[in-house]
Design a protein around this motif. Structure first.
Motif, PDB file in Angstrom:
ATOM      1  N   PRO A  47      68.046  46.084  30.332  1.00 46.98           N
ATOM      2  CA  PRO A  47      68.903  47.233  30.032  1.00 46.98           C
ATOM      3  C   PRO A  47      68.324  48.534  30.602  1.00 46.98           C
ATOM      4  O   PRO A  47      67.118  48.788  30.489  1.00 46.98           O
ATOM      5  N   GLY A  68      75.328  39.043  30.749  1.00 49.32           N
ATOM      6  CA  GLY A  68      75.248  40.494  30.620  1.00 49.32           C
ATOM      7  C   GLY A  68      76.375  41.223  31.319  1.00 49.32           C
ATOM      8  O   GLY A  68      77.380  40.635  31.725  1.00 49.32           O
ATOM      9  N   GLU A  69      76.162  42.532  31.451  1.00 50.03           N
ATOM     10  CA  GLU A  69      77.165  43.397  32.080  1.00 50.03           C
ATOM     11  C   GLU A  69      76.473  44.550  32.773  1.00 50.03           C
ATOM     12  O   GLU A  69      75.327  44.881  32.479  1.00 50.03           O
ATOM     13  N   LYS A  82      80.717  41.769  34.798  1.00 50.55           N
ATOM     14  CA  LYS A  82      80.227  41.031  33.625  1.00 50.55           C
ATOM     15  C   LYS A  82      80.062  39.568  33.993  1.00 50.55           C
ATOM     16  O   LYS A  82      80.476  39.131  35.073  1.00 50.55           O
ATOM     17  N   ASN A  99      72.160  47.731  35.055  1.00 52.58           N
ATOM     18  CA  ASN A  99      72.458  47.100  33.783  1.00 52.58           C
ATOM     19  C   ASN A  99      72.883  48.197  32.814  1.00 52.58           C
ATOM     20  O   ASN A  99      72.080  49.027  32.408  1.00 52.58           O
ATOM     21  N   GLY A 101      74.408  47.373  29.893  1.00 55.94           N
ATOM     22  CA  GLY A 101      74.570  46.728  28.601  1.00 55.94           C
ATOM     23  C   GLY A 101      73.331  46.819  27.725  1.00 55.94           C
ATOM     24  O   GLY A 101      72.356  47.500  28.052  1.00 55.94           O
ATOM     25  N   GLN A 102      73.378  46.077  26.628  1.00 54.92           N
ATOM     26  CA  GLN A 102      72.288  46.073  25.646  1.00 54.92           C
ATOM     27  C   GLN A 102      71.368  44.857  25.798  1.00 54.92           C
ATOM     28  O   GLN A 102      70.343  44.774  25.130  1.00 54.92           O
TER      29      GLN A 102
END
Length: 114
Positions: A47, A68-69, A82, A99, A101-102
């Motif tokens: 992330p 992920g995304e 994604k 990245n 996302g989380q």
């Protein structure tokens, strides 16, 4: 030929292509053993980390997003990506990926040469 996971070269690159953070790369096939290609690797982007913008000439790169995304800059345009999607960067084009996302963004990167 079968390449065992423990035989694959692993590396960590800080600020890859002037991106942010540290990216993990596992070379699935050694470059010298990849006909018509120069890279086949599993890449993990944590992330907030990224691979900076870069161009591809006389080659095409594919990002196969497996988890992920993130956000891909595709020739200057930000596009969300994604898991389950594929990013294609053909000859003469540029891209970057971040990245957003989380959790880890995971992908298979393949570069085919002409």
């Amino acid at each position: 030929m079968i390449i065992k996971r423990e035989e694959m070269q692993q590396e960590f690159r800080e600020k890859m292509r002037e991106g942010n953070g540290t990216v993990e790369i596992v070379h699935l096939v050694p470059g010298g053993e990849l006909p018509h290609g120069r890279l086949m690797a599993e890449i993990v982007i944590p992330p907030g980390a990224s691979i900076g913008e870069h161009a591809h000439n006389d080659e095409t790169e594919y990002y196969i997003i497996t988890a992920g995304e993130g956000v891909v800059k595709d020739n200057g345009v930000d596009m969300p990506v994604k898991a389950g999607e594929v990013v294609v960067t053909p000859d003469g084009s540029s891209h970057s990926i971040e990245n957003s996302g989380q959790s880890d963004l995971k992908m298979i990167a393949v570069i085919i040469t002409y």
